[in-house]
Design a protein around this motif. Structure first.
Motif, PDB file in Angstrom:
ATOM      1  N   TRP A  95       0.818  -1.215   0.000  1.00  0.00           N
ATOM      2  CA  TRP A  95       0.000   0.000   0.000  1.00  0.00           C
ATOM      3  C   TRP A  95       0.851   1.264   0.000  1.00  0.00           C
ATOM      4  N   SER A  96       2.122   1.140   0.392  1.00  0.00           N
ATOM      5  CA  SER A  96       3.010   2.315   0.371  1.00  0.00           C
ATOM      6  C   SER A  96       4.149   2.150  -0.623  1.00  0.00           C
ATOM      7  N   PHE A  97       4.195   1.015  -1.317  1.00  0.00           N
ATOM      8  CA  PHE A  97       5.281   0.687  -2.245  1.00  0.00           C
ATOM      9  C   PHE A  97       6.633   0.967  -1.607  1.00  0.00           C
ATOM     10  N   LEU A  98       6.814   0.324  -0.480  1.00  0.00           N
ATOM     11  CA  LEU A  98       8.027   0.467   0.300  1.00  0.00           C
ATOM     12  C   LEU A  98       8.599  -0.924   0.530  1.00  0.00           C
TER      13      LEU A  98
ATOM     14  N   GLY B  42      10.790  -8.717   9.079  1.00  0.00           N
ATOM     15  CA  GLY B  42      10.678  -8.591  10.526  1.00  0.00           C
ATOM     16  C   GLY B  42      10.250  -7.196  10.948  1.00  0.00           C
ATOM     17  N   GLN B  43      10.412  -6.203  10.066  1.00  0.00           N
ATOM     18  CA  GLN B  43       9.943  -4.849  10.360  1.00  0.00           C
ATOM     19  C   GLN B  43       8.481  -4.755   9.937  1.00  0.00           C
ATOM     20  N   LYS B  44       7.709  -4.025  10.710  1.00  0.00           N
ATOM     21  CA  LYS B  44       6.301  -3.850  10.372  1.00  0.00           C
ATOM     22  C   LYS B  44       6.165  -2.751   9.330  1.00  0.00           C
ATOM     23  N   CYS B  45       5.262  -2.968   8.408  1.00  0.00           N
ATOM     24  CA  CYS B  45       5.023  -1.962   7.369  1.00  0.00           C
ATOM     25  C   CYS B  45       4.475  -0.668   7.970  1.00  0.00           C
ATOM     26  N   SER B  46       3.833  -0.771   9.126  1.00  0.00           N
ATOM     27  CA  SER B  46       3.254   0.414   9.768  1.00  0.00           C
ATOM     28  C   SER B  46       4.306   1.248  10.506  1.00  0.00           C
ATOM     29  N   GLU B  47       5.516   0.717  10.687  1.00  0.00           N
ATOM     30  CA  GLU B  47       6.570   1.477  11.369  1.00  0.00           C
ATOM     31  C   GLU B  47       7.008   2.655  10.508  1.00  0.00           C
ATOM     32  N   ALA B  48       7.557   3.661  11.166  1.00  0.00           N
ATOM     33  CA  ALA B  48       8.057   4.835  10.446  1.00  0.00           C
ATOM     34  C   ALA B  48       9.152   4.420   9.473  1.00  0.00           C
ATOM     35  N   ARG B  49       9.298   5.182   8.430  1.00  0.00           N
ATOM     36  CA  ARG B  49      10.303   4.877   7.411  1.00  0.00           C
ATOM     37  C   ARG B  49      11.709   4.959   8.007  1.00  0.00           C
ATOM     38  N   ALA B  50      12.515   3.962   7.715  1.00  0.00           N
ATOM     39  CA  ALA B  50      13.895   3.904   8.213  1.00  0.00           C
ATOM     40  C   ALA B  50      14.844   4.237   7.068  1.00  0.00           C
ATOM     41  N   SER B  51      16.117   4.471   7.410  1.00  0.00           N
ATOM     42  CA  SER B  51      17.102   4.857   6.393  1.00  0.00           C
ATOM     43  C   SER B  51      17.401   3.718   5.410  1.00  0.00           C
ATOM     44  N   ASP B  52      17.181   2.467   5.832  1.00  0.00           N
ATOM     45  CA  ASP B  52      17.470   1.356   4.927  1.00  0.00           C
ATOM     46  C   ASP B  52      16.236   0.899   4.128  1.00  0.00           C
ATOM     47  N   ASP B  53      15.114   1.574   4.267  1.00  0.00           N
ATOM     48  CA  ASP B  53      13.928   1.267   3.473  1.00  0.00           C
ATOM     49  C   ASP B  53      14.107   1.815   2.058  1.00  0.00           C
ATOM     50  N   ARG B  54      13.491   1.126   1.094  1.00  0.00           N
ATOM     51  CA  ARG B  54      13.526   1.609  -0.300  1.00  0.00           C
ATOM     52  C   ARG B  54      12.130   1.986  -0.739  1.00  0.00           C
ATOM     53  N   VAL B  55      12.018   3.159  -1.343  1.00  0.00           N
ATOM     54  CA  VAL B  55      10.741   3.622  -1.838  1.00  0.00           C
ATOM     55  C   VAL B  55      10.616   3.204  -3.301  1.00  0.00           C
ATOM     56  N   CYS B  56       9.506   2.588  -3.640  1.00  0.00           N
ATOM     57  CA  CYS B  56       9.233   2.157  -5.011  1.00  0.00           C
ATOM     58  C   CYS B  56       7.955   2.842  -5.471  1.00  0.00           C
ATOM     59  N   SER B  57       7.848   3.080  -6.735  1.00  0.00           N
ATOM     60  CA  SER B  57       6.608   3.664  -7.246  1.00  0.00           C
ATOM     61  C   SER B  57       5.761   2.563  -7.859  1.00  0.00           C
ATOM     62  N   SER B  58       4.472   2.842  -7.979  1.00  0.00           N
ATOM     63  CA  SER B  58       3.585   1.836  -8.556  1.00  0.00           C
ATOM     64  C   SER B  58       3.833   1.736 -10.051  1.00  0.00           C
TER      65      SER B  58
END
Length: 111
Positions: A84-87, A92-108
């Motif tokens: 739902w956030s294309f992240l 082990g990390q919850k999708c509802s957690e705040a964005r972290a520095s090692d997360d990758r943002v993807c577009s639809s």
């Protein structure tokens, strides 16, 4: 010594040495999927070696398996897609957690 005695002596030595030699050089099983001396990891009703596979969606998959998340590719054994956030987050990390520095943002992907 008679020839028959020599033959019997040689056969006796061979009979004694054969089991001893087979214990020195054991033959490994031909199909050794399950090694009981290692901790077992299960995925549903199957066992797997975590050095080569992981459990994803109740299936045993190779560590290198990838899937799409929007326009990104993620490694299913180590990361997860938050659709739902294309992240892409670490497993082990919850999708509802705040964005972290090692997360990758993807577009639809537009269709």
């Amino acid at each position: 010594m008679a020839p028959q005695s020599c033959i019997l002596a040689v056969l006796a030595v061979l009979c004694i040495l054969t089991p001893l030699y087979s214990h020195i050089h054991p033959v490994p099983p031909m199909d050794a999927h399950l090694m009981l001396c290692q901790p077992l990891t299960r995925c549903g009703d199957k066992f797997y070696d975590p050095l080569w596979h992981c459990c994803y969606d109740d299936a045993v998959v190779p560590l290198g398996r990838t899937r799409s998340c929007g326009n990104c590719t993620f490694r299913v054994c180590f990361e997860q897609c938050c659709p739902w956030s294309f992240l892409v987050k670490l497993r082990g990390q919850k999708c509802s957690e705040a964005r972290a520095s090692d997360d990758r943002v993807c577009s639809s992907i537009s269709r």
